[in-house]
Scaffold this motif. Sequence first.
Motif, PDB file in Angstrom:
ATOM      1  N   ALA A 244       0.832  -1.099  -0.008  1.00  0.00           N
ATOM      2  CA  ALA A 244       0.006   0.019   0.080  1.00  0.00           C
ATOM      3  C   ALA A 244       0.843   1.379  -0.019  1.00  0.00           C
ATOM      4  N   ARG A 245       2.100   1.174   0.750  1.00  0.00           N
ATOM      5  CA  ARG A 245       2.761   2.517   0.793  1.00  0.00           C
ATOM      6  C   ARG A 245       3.520   2.580  -0.746  1.00  0.00           C
ATOM      7  N   LYS A 246       3.916   1.606  -1.404  1.00  0.00           N
ATOM      8  CA  LYS A 246       4.506   1.666  -2.616  1.00  0.00           C
ATOM      9  C   LYS A 246       3.301   2.217  -3.555  1.00  0.00           C
ATOM     10  N   ARG A 247       2.151   1.916  -3.482  1.00  0.00           N
ATOM     11  CA  ARG A 247       1.308   2.242  -4.370  1.00  0.00           C
ATOM     12  C   ARG A 247       1.145   3.704  -4.018  1.00  0.00           C
ATOM     13  N   ALA A 248       0.852   4.184  -2.895  1.00  0.00           N
ATOM     14  CA  ALA A 248       0.879   5.554  -2.233  1.00  0.00           C
ATOM     15  C   ALA A 248       1.699   6.346  -3.031  1.00  0.00           C
TER      16      ALA A 248
ATOM     17  N   ILE B  32      -2.822  16.490  -5.657  1.00  0.00           N
ATOM     18  CA  ILE B  32      -3.055  15.070  -5.253  1.00  0.00           C
ATOM     19  C   ILE B  32      -4.308  14.471  -5.226  1.00  0.00           C
ATOM     20  N   LEU B  33      -5.435  15.310  -4.372  1.00  0.00           N
ATOM     21  CA  LEU B  33      -6.429  14.546  -4.401  1.00  0.00           C
ATOM     22  C   LEU B  33      -7.256  14.328  -5.593  1.00  0.00           C
TER      23      LEU B  33
ATOM     24  N   LEU C 292      -6.471   0.632  -5.849  1.00  0.00           N
ATOM     25  CA  LEU C 292      -5.776   1.062  -4.877  1.00  0.00           C
ATOM     26  C   LEU C 292      -6.062   0.664  -3.514  1.00  0.00           C
ATOM     27  N   PRO C 293      -5.227   0.150  -2.809  1.00  0.00           N
ATOM     28  CA  PRO C 293      -5.727  -0.397  -1.407  1.00  0.00           C
ATOM     29  C   PRO C 293      -6.147   0.749  -0.532  1.00  0.00           C
ATOM     30  N   ASP C 294      -6.789   0.293   0.637  1.00  0.00           N
ATOM     31  CA  ASP C 294      -7.574   1.435   1.541  1.00  0.00           C
ATOM     32  C   ASP C 294      -6.371   2.089   1.945  1.00  0.00           C
ATOM     33  N   TYR C 295      -5.619   1.331   2.393  1.00  0.00           N
ATOM     34  CA  TYR C 295      -4.402   2.008   3.330  1.00  0.00           C
ATOM     35  C   TYR C 295      -3.441   2.851   2.291  1.00  0.00           C
ATOM     36  N   ALA C 296      -3.378   2.810   0.895  1.00  0.00           N
ATOM     37  CA  ALA C 296      -2.740   3.697   0.027  1.00  0.00           C
ATOM     38  C   ALA C 296      -3.538   4.764   0.024  1.00  0.00           C
ATOM     39  N   ILE C 297      -4.990   4.734  -0.188  1.00  0.00           N
ATOM     40  CA  ILE C 297      -5.717   5.921  -0.344  1.00  0.00           C
ATOM     41  C   ILE C 297      -5.662   6.583   0.909  1.00  0.00           C
ATOM     42  N   GLU C 298      -5.847   5.887   2.213  1.00  0.00           N
ATOM     43  CA  GLU C 298      -5.590   6.844   3.603  1.00  0.00           C
ATOM     44  C   GLU C 298      -4.315   7.445   3.433  1.00  0.00           C
ATOM     45  N   ILE C 299      -3.165   7.164   3.184  1.00  0.00           N
ATOM     46  CA  ILE C 299      -1.860   7.725   2.924  1.00  0.00           C
ATOM     47  C   ILE C 299      -1.762   8.956   2.178  1.00  0.00           C
ATOM     48  N   VAL C 300      -2.334   8.573   0.925  1.00  0.00           N
ATOM     49  CA  VAL C 300      -2.514   9.942  -0.225  1.00  0.00           C
ATOM     50  C   VAL C 300      -3.553  10.940   0.430  1.00  0.00           C
ATOM     51  N   ARG C 301      -4.460  10.651   1.041  1.00  0.00           N
ATOM     52  CA  ARG C 301      -5.261  11.602   1.551  1.00  0.00           C
ATOM     53  C   ARG C 301      -4.731  12.295   2.735  1.00  0.00           C
TER      54      ARG C 301
ATOM     55  N   ARG D 130      11.331  12.771  -1.514  1.00  0.00           N
ATOM     56  CA  ARG D 130      10.689  13.631  -0.782  1.00  0.00           C
ATOM     57  C   ARG D 130       9.319  12.917  -0.558  1.00  0.00           C
ATOM     58  N   ASN D 131       8.814  12.382  -1.555  1.00  0.00           N
ATOM     59  CA  ASN D 131       7.511  11.686  -1.272  1.00  0.00           C
ATOM     60  C   ASN D 131       7.785  10.453  -0.395  1.00  0.00           C
ATOM     61  N   ILE D 132       8.736   9.604  -0.233  1.00  0.00           N
ATOM     62  CA  ILE D 132       8.830   8.761   0.781  1.00  0.00           C
ATOM     63  C   ILE D 132       9.051   9.543   2.082  1.00  0.00           C
ATOM     64  N   LEU D 133       9.631  10.336   2.108  1.00  0.00           N
ATOM     65  CA  LEU D 133       9.698  11.268   3.398  1.00  0.00           C
ATOM     66  C   LEU D 133       8.317  11.809   3.636  1.00  0.00           C
ATOM     67  N   ARG D 134       7.459  12.193   2.938  1.00  0.00           N
ATOM     68  CA  ARG D 134       6.000  12.610   3.202  1.00  0.00           C
ATOM     69  C   ARG D 134       5.307  11.531   3.743  1.00  0.00           C
ATOM     70  N   ILE D 135       5.310  10.397   3.257  1.00  0.00           N
ATOM     71  CA  ILE D 135       4.618   9.470   3.573  1.00  0.00           C
ATOM     72  C   ILE D 135       5.269   8.880   5.082  1.00  0.00           C
ATOM     73  N   ALA D 136       6.480   9.057   5.278  1.00  0.00           N
ATOM     74  CA  ALA D 136       6.984   8.526   6.549  1.00  0.00           C
ATOM     75  C   ALA D 136       6.379   9.338   7.862  1.00  0.00           C
ATOM     76  N   VAL D 137       6.712  10.939   7.298  1.00  0.00           N
ATOM     77  CA  VAL D 137       6.419  11.824   8.315  1.00  0.00           C
ATOM     78  C   VAL D 137       4.866  11.754   8.608  1.00  0.00           C
ATOM     79  N   TRP D 138       3.917  11.665   7.485  1.00  0.00           N
ATOM     80  CA  TRP D 138       2.727  11.408   7.928  1.00  0.00           C
ATOM     81  C   TRP D 138       2.322  10.475   8.828  1.00  0.00           C
ATOM     82  N   GLU D 139       2.934   9.324   8.840  1.00  0.00           N
ATOM     83  CA  GLU D 139       2.662   8.217   9.652  1.00  0.00           C
ATOM     84  C   GLU D 139       3.163   8.499  10.899  1.00  0.00           C
ATOM     85  N   ILE D 140       4.624   9.052  11.069  1.00  0.00           N
ATOM     86  CA  ILE D 140       5.104   9.541  12.543  1.00  0.00           C
ATOM     87  C   ILE D 140       4.202  10.280  13.104  1.00  0.00           C
TER      88      ILE D 140
END
Length: 169
Positions: free
Chosen positions: A6-10, A24-25, A41-50, A80-90
């Motif tokens: 899901a992270r890869k798809r996001a 993005i949206l 897209l998996p639900d978690y990928a959608i959650e990450i992107v949103r 930068r997009n890997i970082l954005r995903i991780a910072v959102w999760e953190i």
Amino acid sequence: MARSTARKRALNTLYEADEKGQDILSLLAERIAEPGAQTPLPDYAIEIVRGVADHRRDIDRTLNDHSTGWKVRRMGVVDRNILRIAVWEILFNDDVPDKVAIDEALALAKTLCDDDSPAFIHGLLSAVCSDREAVLSALAQAEEPATDVPAEAVDEGVGVDADMDGESE
């Protein structure tokens, strides 16, 4: 579907929006409506992107504040997009332990980025994690409107020297 997938798809969606300069949206809505040759897209990928879209300013500000020598706009698009995903999760997803967010970001970086990226990403995310509570506190304070400025002025970006009708003196 695994969260790693899901992270890869996001990441793919965020990367595409970034490269195209597209909202993005709006791209996410297109990918949900028409997945094309890929599976939906998996639900978690959608959650990450949103989540990244909703908090992008705060995420980018946090990255800029904790990065030495590299502002977000100068980072590689994938980095930068890997970082954005991780910072959102953190910062914004309490279901993911910080260590897992970092490990997942490093796994993506090791397969998709140049040789220097994993160390840079690890150092930057570690700095964000170390400062997590202060960052969250600062973000919460930034969301509170100043008491001497009318709410309409804050929403419209009008300065503090504006009167109640929204006109500057």
